[in-house]
Design a protein around this motif. Structure first.
Motif, PDB file in Angstrom:
ATOM      1  N   GLN A  46       0.813  -1.138  -0.002  1.00 23.83           N
ATOM      2  CA  GLN A  46       0.066   0.052   0.062  1.00 23.83           C
ATOM      3  C   GLN A  46       1.016   1.572   0.113  1.00 23.83           C
ATOM      4  OE1 GLN A  46      -2.526   0.345   3.355  1.00 23.83           O
ATOM      5  NE2 GLN A  46      -3.907   1.592   2.416  1.00 23.83           N
ATOM      6  N   LEU A  47       2.121   1.187   0.768  1.00 26.26           N
ATOM      7  CA  LEU A  47       2.878   2.319   0.990  1.00 26.26           C
ATOM      8  C   LEU A  47       4.125   2.260   0.124  1.00 26.26           C
ATOM      9  CD1 LEU A  47       2.264   3.209   4.707  1.00 26.26           C
ATOM     10  CD2 LEU A  47       1.037   4.189   2.769  1.00 26.26           C
ATOM     11  N   TYR A  48       4.136   1.901  -1.165  1.00 26.44           N
ATOM     12  CA  TYR A  48       5.111   1.336  -1.821  1.00 26.44           C
ATOM     13  C   TYR A  48       5.823   2.445  -2.261  1.00 26.44           C
ATOM     14  CZ  TYR A  48       2.743   3.685  -6.008  1.00 26.44           C
ATOM     15  OH  TYR A  48       2.430   4.361  -6.909  1.00 26.44           O
ATOM     16  N   SER A  49       5.563   3.825  -2.334  1.00 32.24           N
ATOM     17  CA  SER A  49       5.920   5.034  -2.744  1.00 32.24           C
ATOM     18  C   SER A  49       6.860   5.470  -1.488  1.00 32.24           C
ATOM     19  CB  SER A  49       5.280   5.978  -3.307  1.00 32.24           C
ATOM     20  OG  SER A  49       4.211   6.291  -2.175  1.00 32.24           O
ATOM     21  N   SER A  50       6.494   5.541  -0.382  1.00 29.75           N
ATOM     22  CA  SER A  50       7.295   5.730   0.808  1.00 29.75           C
ATOM     23  C   SER A  50       8.562   5.051   0.946  1.00 29.75           C
ATOM     24  CB  SER A  50       6.171   5.705   1.961  1.00 29.75           C
ATOM     25  OG  SER A  50       6.133   4.340   2.468  1.00 29.75           O
ATOM     26  N   HIS A  51       8.480   3.730   0.583  1.00 31.45           N
ATOM     27  CA  HIS A  51       9.799   2.971   0.707  1.00 31.45           C
ATOM     28  C   HIS A  51      10.895   3.248  -0.091  1.00 31.45           C
ATOM     29  CE1 HIS A  51       7.601   0.082   3.139  1.00 31.45           C
ATOM     30  NE2 HIS A  51       6.688  -0.184   2.467  1.00 31.45           N
ATOM     31  N   TYR A  52      10.396   3.948  -1.580  1.00 33.90           N
ATOM     32  CA  TYR A  52      11.366   4.342  -2.579  1.00 33.90           C
ATOM     33  C   TYR A  52      11.849   5.778  -1.865  1.00 33.90           C
ATOM     34  CZ  TYR A  52      13.452   5.476  -6.838  1.00 33.90           C
ATOM     35  OH  TYR A  52      14.531   5.703  -7.906  1.00 33.90           O
ATOM     36  N   ASP A  53      11.034   6.463  -1.278  1.00 29.36           N
ATOM     37  CA  ASP A  53      11.254   7.821  -0.423  1.00 29.36           C
ATOM     38  C   ASP A  53      12.666   7.456   0.468  1.00 29.36           C
ATOM     39  OD1 ASP A  53       9.938   9.414  -2.089  1.00 29.36           O
ATOM     40  OD2 ASP A  53       8.315   9.396  -1.032  1.00 29.36           O
ATOM     41  N   LYS A  54      12.206   6.567   1.221  1.00 28.82           N
ATOM     42  CA  LYS A  54      12.952   6.173   2.392  1.00 28.82           C
ATOM     43  C   LYS A  54      14.445   5.543   2.002  1.00 28.82           C
ATOM     44  CE  LYS A  54       9.502   5.437   5.662  1.00 28.82           C
ATOM     45  NZ  LYS A  54       8.724   4.203   6.401  1.00 28.82           N
ATOM     46  N   PHE A  55      14.426   4.936   0.831  1.00 26.38           N
ATOM     47  CA  PHE A  55      15.773   4.518   0.082  1.00 26.38           C
ATOM     48  C   PHE A  55      16.492   5.615  -0.290  1.00 26.38           C
ATOM     49  CE2 PHE A  55      18.332   2.978  -3.384  1.00 26.38           C
ATOM     50  CZ  PHE A  55      18.856   1.903  -2.686  1.00 26.38           C
ATOM     51  N   LYS A  56      15.780   6.793  -0.863  1.00 22.99           N
ATOM     52  CA  LYS A  56      16.766   7.733  -1.106  1.00 22.99           C
ATOM     53  C   LYS A  56      17.236   8.733  -0.203  1.00 22.99           C
ATOM     54  CE  LYS A  56      13.199   9.076  -4.070  1.00 22.99           C
ATOM     55  NZ  LYS A  56      12.620   9.909  -5.079  1.00 22.99           N
ATOM     56  N   THR A  57      16.531   8.718   0.864  1.00 23.60           N
ATOM     57  CA  THR A  57      16.820   9.366   2.053  1.00 23.60           C
ATOM     58  C   THR A  57      18.095   8.536   2.901  1.00 23.60           C
ATOM     59  OG1 THR A  57      14.819  10.184   2.514  1.00 23.60           O
ATOM     60  CG2 THR A  57      16.586  10.328   4.314  1.00 23.60           C
ATOM     61  N   HIS A  58      17.753   7.313   2.806  1.00 22.57           N
ATOM     62  CA  HIS A  58      19.202   6.260   3.406  1.00 22.57           C
ATOM     63  C   HIS A  58      20.309   6.309   2.602  1.00 22.57           C
ATOM     64  CE1 HIS A  58      20.819   2.850   5.122  1.00 22.57           C
ATOM     65  NE2 HIS A  58      20.839   2.201   3.968  1.00 22.57           N
ATOM     66  N   LEU A  59      19.960   6.357   1.158  1.00 17.02           N
ATOM     67  CA  LEU A  59      21.150   6.594   0.154  1.00 17.02           C
ATOM     68  C   LEU A  59      21.958   7.862   0.132  1.00 17.02           C
ATOM     69  CD1 LEU A  59      22.912   4.802  -2.136  1.00 17.02           C
ATOM     70  CD2 LEU A  59      21.259   6.043  -3.736  1.00 17.02           C
ATOM     71  N   ASN A  60      21.332   8.870   0.517  1.00 17.46           N
ATOM     72  CA  ASN A  60      21.870   9.906   0.615  1.00 17.46           C
ATOM     73  C   ASN A  60      22.568  10.438   1.875  1.00 17.46           C
ATOM     74  OD1 ASN A  60      21.417  10.849  -2.014  1.00 17.46           O
ATOM     75  ND2 ASN A  60      19.425  11.393  -1.545  1.00 17.46           N
ATOM     76  N   SER A  61      22.314   9.648   2.986  1.00 15.17           N
ATOM     77  CA  SER A  61      22.561  10.019   4.381  1.00 15.17           C
ATOM     78  C   SER A  61      23.828   9.136   4.556  1.00 15.17           C
ATOM     79  CB  SER A  61      21.692   9.402   5.337  1.00 15.17           C
ATOM     80  OG  SER A  61      20.376  10.194   5.065  1.00 15.17           O
ATOM     81  N   TYR A  62      24.407   8.175   3.902  1.00 24.38           N
ATOM     82  CA  TYR A  62      25.512   7.633   4.182  1.00 24.38           C
ATOM     83  C   TYR A  62      26.386   7.361   2.752  1.00 24.38           C
ATOM     84  CZ  TYR A  62      22.844   6.326   8.245  1.00 24.38           C
ATOM     85  OH  TYR A  62      22.126   6.430   9.473  1.00 24.38           O
ATOM     86  N   GLU A  63      27.576   7.160   3.138  1.00 23.73           N
ATOM     87  CA  GLU A  63      28.448   7.003   1.793  1.00 23.73           C
ATOM     88  C   GLU A  63      27.833   5.753   1.028  1.00 23.73           C
ATOM     89  OE1 GLU A  63      32.666   7.173   2.358  1.00 23.73           O
ATOM     90  OE2 GLU A  63      32.621   9.256   3.029  1.00 23.73           O
ATOM     91  N   PRO A  64      28.198   5.613  -0.186  1.00 24.47           N
ATOM     92  CA  PRO A  64      27.822   4.311  -0.975  1.00 24.47           C
ATOM     93  C   PRO A  64      28.437   3.049  -0.435  1.00 24.47           C
ATOM     94  CG  PRO A  64      27.970   6.185  -2.242  1.00 24.47           C
ATOM     95  CD  PRO A  64      28.582   6.393  -1.231  1.00 24.47           C
ATOM     96  N   LYS A  65      29.851   3.087   0.121  1.00 23.21           N
ATOM     97  CA  LYS A  65      30.454   1.958   0.419  1.00 23.21           C
ATOM     98  C   LYS A  65      29.915   1.612   1.651  1.00 23.21           C
ATOM     99  CE  LYS A  65      35.149   0.717   1.727  1.00 23.21           C
ATOM    100  NZ  LYS A  65      36.561   0.963   1.795  1.00 23.21           N
ATOM    101  N   GLU A  66      29.121   2.221   2.588  1.00 24.93           N
ATOM    102  CA  GLU A  66      28.593   1.964   3.646  1.00 24.93           C
ATOM    103  C   GLU A  66      27.186   1.358   3.462  1.00 24.93           C
ATOM    104  OE1 GLU A  66      28.529   4.639   7.031  1.00 24.93           O
ATOM    105  OE2 GLU A  66      30.306   5.911   6.219  1.00 24.93           O
TER     106      GLU A  66
END
Length: 741
Positions: free
Chosen positions: A245-265
């Motif tokens: 049901q909240l599929y779009s929120s998971h993508y938003d959280k993924f982008k936030t998560h990706l931008n919050s840490y270095e890719p290597k982490e």
């Protein structure tokens, strides 16, 4: 929360498969519900009692002392100690005397909660959840009760039992995980492993549910708390491929998560190195055009500034992030398409949880439509995959680094197939009291696994539909079809104990024994039914006819069959079907020795308190038999004269009764398959539809002696109006009075 209110869980009487509607109303009487549900006779297998099915996941291990089949906690010594609250016994008796009354149970539970009496509450919750195990809110209450009492192990045990019953409950999984987080020592190395294991069980059981978003979010946040950002990314990658049901929120959280840490982490080592190499190559290509100018401007001997060892430049990091999002965006777009396909089905479901109140027709149709679509999607995907075996693998490799769609899970069942299982299990939570959905699920499972279908029957019949006879008889048929006659017998015996007096069950038991070649046992069951129903004349006559037919048709014992019918007539002399069956028995014998028996049947019927129409019918048949098989003309004439007297006496009454009487047994032809077919009298349209009460006048000049009188009888016999009494097929008149059923 799970629901309140009640649907009548006792089975309606149903219909007899072989007898007439009139007899059905007599034989299938409503039976008061028993005071308690009998526990299952054998332990359940795997997850047969859960809402998710044994094919989906392997549930958390239940402590050995817990009995998953009965859904009750182990007996405790302290339960026998202490005084119960004042009104407990009254409310307890009200609930157990009428166990189908949901309100009585909720009143009992509310009272125990108000009194804060743990022993009374525990006893009430155990009994309630044994009958209504899909009420996930009460499993939570039970676990909280034990935890407040300091029984953390018991609280955990309650959660495990509840999840075995309803593993699709996201709320119950979250409650269980929070219980573990609050009771386990997270400083111990095994505690995080156990929590992660429970999360994986939860995802295997409920992760594909359209409303599983909160469970996925909890898993991601917990992994972040553990400091494992790569594990959190892996969880986000999985949920990005699942229509929720909240599929779009998971993508938003993924982008936030990706931008919050270095890719290597946040990325796996393999994906990170691959993307890093691609991005570095891209950087070199972009700088190739500027290389010559930079070299000319750079002082001789000075080289390009190097990036610090082990650290990526901001430009490279940004490029890696962009490449990650390009890859995930394909997954997101594909998943968005799947959500759109399902959205209108999900929007039509207004009550996804269990409730004892009935669902309206719109809701039932919504579930059927959703199931139709999901199964059609599976069949379509299976067909496409068989036509192009490489397509599915290519789609999986393009979609994400960790493909889930089109792959196989730990259970070995394809994800698309698991979606159908999940939807069926969701449906059976909301529609647990509807036999049609259980039957449909069995039809889906049986070609794939007989054992899973058997487990589903056991769950339906022993937990949710204990008083619905149709699903039990389907189960017995299923077991007989697969060769397990002992289990089929057990199912029918248990059903008859639950619903005593249900005629269709006794007939099914007798039929099972007959098909198994145990004719003596079949006869014994019918004789027992005859003896037990002696206080109910109509039901007694019904069973007597069944027993007599068995003895005559299969036992080849007309003498025993005759005795059965004669004894039944002593109890029910006004039952026309008994008279008709006895007459059939007599006329089916050797004509040279049956004349006396036939006339005795006719005489008995004429003396019985039967309707004028039926009496005239018997008189006609006696006359027909005498005409066909009589040894002397005097006997024929004597019977004819008696028939004429009866017509004069009852003819007027008969005329009114036969006017439009489609239920006249004479107008029904009993086919070999047991179907009663209406027969239209073959009367010429020019002849008046009036029965003859006196023979026609003799032909002018004819002899008025006995021979002349007989000639007149023959003339009468040939009149078209004779068909009004059902003698259209005089050469096969046995069919005419075979009792309709």
């Amino acid at each position: 929360m799970a629901a309140e209110g009640s649907e009548d869980m006792s089975s309606s009487s149903g219909e007899l498969e072989e007898e007439s509607s009139a007899m059905e109303a007599i034989a299938l009487e409503a039976v008061p519900p028993p005071t308690a549900i009998p526990p299952p006779t054998e332990p359940t297998e795997l997850l047969e009692e859960n809402g998710g099915g044994a094919v989906i996941f392997e549930a958390p291990e239940v402590p050995a002392e817990a009995n998953a089949a009965s859904f009750s906690m182990p007996t405790r010594a302290e339960d026998e100690e202490g005084d119960l609250p004042a009104d407990f016994e009254r409310l307890w008796k009200a609930a157990n005397d009428n166990p189908q009354d949901f309100t009585s149970w909720t009143d009992l539970l509310q009272y125990c909660e108000q009194e804060s009496h743990i022993i009374a509450s525990r006893r009430a919750l155990e009994a309630f959840l044994a009958r209504y195990p899909l009420c996930y809110g009460y499993w939570k209450k039970f676990a909280d009760l034990e935890r407040r009492a300091g029984n953390n192990d018991k609280a955990e045990e309650v959660c495990v039992q509840g999840l075995q019953v309803i593993p699709l409950s996201v709320d119950l999984w979250i409650h269980y995980i929070n219980l573990l987080l609050g009771t386990l020592d997270m400083n111990l190395p095994e505690s995080p492993k156990r929590i992660r294991s429970v999360f994986e069980d939860a995802m295997a059981a409920a992760g594909l549910d359209f409303h599983s978003d909160r469970l996925w979010d909890l898993y991601v946040e917990w992994e972040k708390e553990q400091g494992d950002m790569g594990a959190a990314t892996a969880v986000l990658d999985r949920v990005l491929q699942i229509p929720t049901q909240l599929y779009s929120s998971h993508y938003d959280k993924f982008k936030t998560h990706l931008n919050s840490y270095e890719p290597k982490e946040v990325l796996s080592p393999g994906e990170y190195e691959e993307l890093r190499a691609v991005c570095r190559q891209s950087q070199k290509a972009e700088r190739a055009e500027q290389a010559q100018e930079e070299e000319e401007e750079r002082p001789p001997g000075e080289e390009e500034p190097a990036t610090p060892e082990g650290k990526d430049s901001e430009e490279l990091i940004q490029k890696i992030r962009e490449q990650v999002l390009v890859c995930r965006d394909k997954v997101y777009q594909q998943n968005e398409g799947e959500v759109r396909k399902r959205w209108h089905f999900e929007d039509a479901i207004k009550r996804p949880y269990f409730h004892v109140k009935p669902l309206d027709r719109v809701q039932l149709r919504a579930w059927h439509s959703y199931l139709d679509w999901e199964i059609a999607q599976l069949n379509k995907d299976t067909k496409d995959s068989s036509e192009d075996p490489t397509q599915e693998a290519q789609q999986g490799s393009e979609a994400a680094p960790q493909p889930e769609e089109g792959s196989e899970g730990s259970s070995g069942v394809a994800v698309d197939d698991r979606r159908v299982h999940i939807l069926f299990e969701r449906c059976l939570i909301a529609c647990a009291l509807y036999e049609e959905f259980w039957s449909r699920y069995v039809q889906y499972l049986e070609p794939k696994s007989v054992e899973e279908a058997r487990a589903l029957y056991r769950r339906a019949c022993q937990i949710h539909l204990t008083h619905k006879h149709t699903i039990h008889m389907q189960w017995a048929t299923f077991e007989e079809r697969h060769g397990d006659l002992d289990e089929a017998r057990r199912v029918l015996v248990d059903l008859e104990k639950t619903l005593p007096g249900l005629a269709v069950v006794r007939l099914r038991r007798a039929g099972l024994e007959r098909r198994a070649g145990r004719l003596d046992e079949s006869e014994a069951l019918l004789r027992e039914a005859v003896a037990q129903s002696i206080e109910k004349p109509s039901l007694h006559a019904f069973y007597s006819i069944k027993l007599a037919r068995l003895l005559l048709k299969l036992g080849r014992s007309p003498g025993k069959a005759r005795i059965v019918l004669q004894e039944a007539l002593q109890i029910s002399p006004d039952n026309g079907k008994l008279h008709l069956n006895l007459l059939e028995l007599e006329v089916s014998g050797d004509p040279r020795g049956s004349a006396e028996g036939v006339q005795e049947c006719v005489t008995r019927a004429l003396a019985a308190p039967l309707s004028p129409r039926v009496k005239i019918l018997f008189s006609q048949r006696g006359l027909q038999y005498a005409e066909d098989y009589g040894n002397s003309i005097q006997s024929v004439l004597s019977i004819y004269e008696e028939h004429q007297k009866l017509l004069k006496e009852l003819g007027g009454k008969k005329r009114g009764a036969e006017n439009g009487d489609i239920e006249d047994p004479e107008k029904l032809s009993k086919a070999d398959d047991g179907t009663a077919v209406a027969m239209t009298p073959q009367v010429p349209p020019t002849m008046p539809h009036v029965p003859i009460t006196t023979p026609p006048p003799p032909v002018m000049g004819s002899d008025m002696s006995a021979q002349g009188a007989y000639a007149g009888y023959s003339n009468w016999y040939q009149q078209p109006q004779y068909g009004n009494y059902g003698y259209q097929n005089t050469w096969n008149y046995n069919q005419g009075y075979y009792p309709p059923s």
